[in-house]
Design a protein around this motif. Sequence first.
Motif, PDB file in Angstrom:
ATOM      1  N   GLY A   1      31.779  30.384  44.299  1.00  0.00           N
ATOM      2  CA  GLY A   1      33.187  29.916  45.600  1.00  0.00           C
ATOM      3  C   GLY A   1      33.189  28.557  45.611  1.00  0.00           C
ATOM      4  O   GLY A   1      33.483  28.587  44.714  1.00  0.00           O
ATOM      5  N   SER A   2      33.541  28.289  46.362  1.00  0.00           N
ATOM      6  CA  SER A   2      34.968  27.000  46.666  1.00  0.00           C
ATOM      7  C   SER A   2      34.454  25.844  47.528  1.00  0.00           C
ATOM      8  O   SER A   2      34.512  25.346  46.911  1.00  0.00           O
ATOM      9  CB  SER A   2      35.376  27.277  48.354  1.00  0.00           C
ATOM     10  OG  SER A   2      36.452  28.189  47.655  1.00  0.00           O
TER      11      SER A   2
ATOM     12  N   ALA B   1      34.878  27.137  41.711  1.00  0.00           N
ATOM     13  CA  ALA B   1      36.572  27.656  41.622  1.00  0.00           C
ATOM     14  C   ALA B   1      37.127  26.385  41.703  1.00  0.00           C
ATOM     15  O   ALA B   1      37.525  25.887  42.817  1.00  0.00           O
ATOM     16  CB  ALA B   1      36.510  28.691  43.010  1.00  0.00           C
TER      17      ALA B   1
ATOM     18  N   LYS C   1      44.616  26.715  46.070  1.00  0.00           N
ATOM     19  CA  LYS C   1      43.775  26.218  47.546  1.00  0.00           C
ATOM     20  C   LYS C   1      43.539  24.920  47.862  1.00  0.00           C
ATOM     21  O   LYS C   1      43.081  24.138  47.295  1.00  0.00           O
ATOM     22  CB  LYS C   1      42.571  27.031  48.107  1.00  0.00           C
ATOM     23  CG  LYS C   1      42.342  28.338  47.887  1.00  0.00           C
ATOM     24  CD  LYS C   1      40.973  29.526  48.102  1.00  0.00           C
ATOM     25  CE  LYS C   1      40.815  30.364  47.412  1.00  0.00           C
ATOM     26  NZ  LYS C   1      39.331  31.265  48.449  1.00  0.00           N
TER      27      LYS C   1
ATOM     28  N   PHE D   1      34.245  26.343  38.014  1.00  0.00           N
ATOM     29  CA  PHE D   1      35.359  26.978  36.306  1.00  0.00           C
ATOM     30  C   PHE D   1      36.729  27.451  37.048  1.00  0.00           C
ATOM     31  O   PHE D   1      37.636  27.039  38.010  1.00  0.00           O
ATOM     32  CB  PHE D   1      34.680  28.577  36.423  1.00  0.00           C
ATOM     33  CG  PHE D   1      34.751  29.685  37.263  1.00  0.00           C
ATOM     34  CD1 PHE D   1      34.102  28.967  38.715  1.00  0.00           C
ATOM     35  CD2 PHE D   1      35.580  30.363  37.710  1.00  0.00           C
ATOM     36  CE1 PHE D   1      33.827  29.324  39.850  1.00  0.00           C
ATOM     37  CE2 PHE D   1      35.195  31.013  38.595  1.00  0.00           C
ATOM     38  CZ  PHE D   1      34.932  30.884  40.146  1.00  0.00           C
TER      39      PHE D   1
ATOM     40  N   LEU E   1      38.832  33.284  35.205  1.00  0.00           N
ATOM     41  CA  LEU E   1      38.470  34.810  36.206  1.00  0.00           C
ATOM     42  C   LEU E   1      36.876  35.096  36.270  1.00  0.00           C
ATOM     43  O   LEU E   1      36.556  34.021  35.387  1.00  0.00           O
ATOM     44  CB  LEU E   1      38.874  35.664  35.693  1.00  0.00           C
ATOM     45  CG  LEU E   1      40.139  36.652  35.843  1.00  0.00           C
ATOM     46  CD1 LEU E   1      39.808  37.498  35.012  1.00  0.00           C
ATOM     47  CD2 LEU E   1      40.345  37.245  36.741  1.00  0.00           C
ATOM     48  N   LEU E   2      36.051  35.066  37.500  1.00  0.00           N
ATOM     49  CA  LEU E   2      35.351  35.231  38.224  1.00  0.00           C
ATOM     50  C   LEU E   2      34.353  35.676  36.840  1.00  0.00           C
ATOM     51  O   LEU E   2      33.482  34.854  36.206  1.00  0.00           O
ATOM     52  CB  LEU E   2      34.733  35.552  39.194  1.00  0.00           C
ATOM     53  CG  LEU E   2      33.317  35.563  40.110  1.00  0.00           C
ATOM     54  CD1 LEU E   2      32.364  34.264  39.753  1.00  0.00           C
ATOM     55  CD2 LEU E   2      33.501  36.246  41.108  1.00  0.00           C
TER      56      LEU E   2
ATOM     57  N   THR F   1      37.246  45.188  41.944  1.00  0.00           N
ATOM     58  CA  THR F   1      37.836  44.152  41.556  1.00  0.00           C
ATOM     59  C   THR F   1      37.748  43.555  40.192  1.00  0.00           C
ATOM     60  O   THR F   1      38.143  44.337  38.591  1.00  0.00           O
ATOM     61  CB  THR F   1      38.907  43.629  41.326  1.00  0.00           C
ATOM     62  OG1 THR F   1      39.432  43.903  43.134  1.00  0.00           O
ATOM     63  CG2 THR F   1      40.182  43.227  41.015  1.00  0.00           C
ATOM     64  N   ASN F   2      36.335  43.005  40.549  1.00  0.00           N
ATOM     65  CA  ASN F   2      35.468  42.836  39.589  1.00  0.00           C
ATOM     66  C   ASN F   2      34.944  44.058  38.083  1.00  0.00           C
ATOM     67  O   ASN F   2      35.325  43.713  36.914  1.00  0.00           O
ATOM     68  CB  ASN F   2      34.575  41.446  39.170  1.00  0.00           C
ATOM     69  CG  ASN F   2      34.687  40.341  40.300  1.00  0.00           C
ATOM     70  OD1 ASN F   2      36.465  40.616  39.475  1.00  0.00           O
ATOM     71  ND2 ASN F   2      34.669  40.068  41.291  1.00  0.00           N
TER      72      ASN F   2
END
Length: 161
Positions: free
Chosen positions: A9-10, A37, A42, A70, A73-74, A105-106
Motif C-alpha cells: 500500500g501507500s 510503495a 504519487k 519497494f 512491480l508488486l 493484472t497481477n
Amino acid sequence: MKIKAVYPGSFDPVTCGHIDLIRRGSVIFSELVVGVADNPRKNHLFTTEERLELIIEATHDIPNVTVVSFKSLLVDFAAGSGAKVILKGLRAVSDFDYELQMSLTNRRLASDIETVFMMASEEHSFVSSTLIKEIAELGGELSSMVPGFVERALKKRLPGR
Ligand code: PNS
C-alpha cells in the motif's frame, strides 16, 4: 502449512484500518511483509521513510510482521520476498472495481501469486488516508482513526491545523 504474504500500500499515512488488517493478517499468515510503495509519481504527504517508520511503530509488537519499502512491480516484490500471496483489504463495494482490476493484472503478470482479500472491520470500513489528511488539515478529530503518533505526525506536517 506456512504461508508468507505481502500487504502492499501507500500508507500515507497508516490508519487504524490498515493496522487492524495487518493484525488479522498476521494471525492467518506465518509471515506478513508490509510493503510500502515507493512511487515518486504519487504526491505523498510523508516520505517513504516516514511512512515506513510510522508502520514500524504501529506493528512493533507483532513478531511475524516486517515492514519494507519497494519500488518494483508488486508481483516482483512478492516473489522477491518469497511470498505467494498478496493480502488486500476491501472496505466497501467502491473498492471492488479497482481491486479486481489490480488482482487480475497481477495474475496476468504472475499466475503463481494469489491475491487474498479480507474485509475491513466495520469499525474502520470508512477510514481512508485521503480523508484523514483532509480532516487533519481542517482541524477535525482523528483519534479513533489513526494512532496518537500518526496524529502528531500529521499535526507537525500540516501546521495549519
Ligand atoms: O494504498 P494504495 O495506494 O491503494 O496501494 C496501491 C499499490 C501500492 C498496491 C499499487 O499502486 C501497486 O501495486 N504498486 C506497485 C506497482 C505495480 O505493481 N503496479 C501494477 C499493479 S496492477
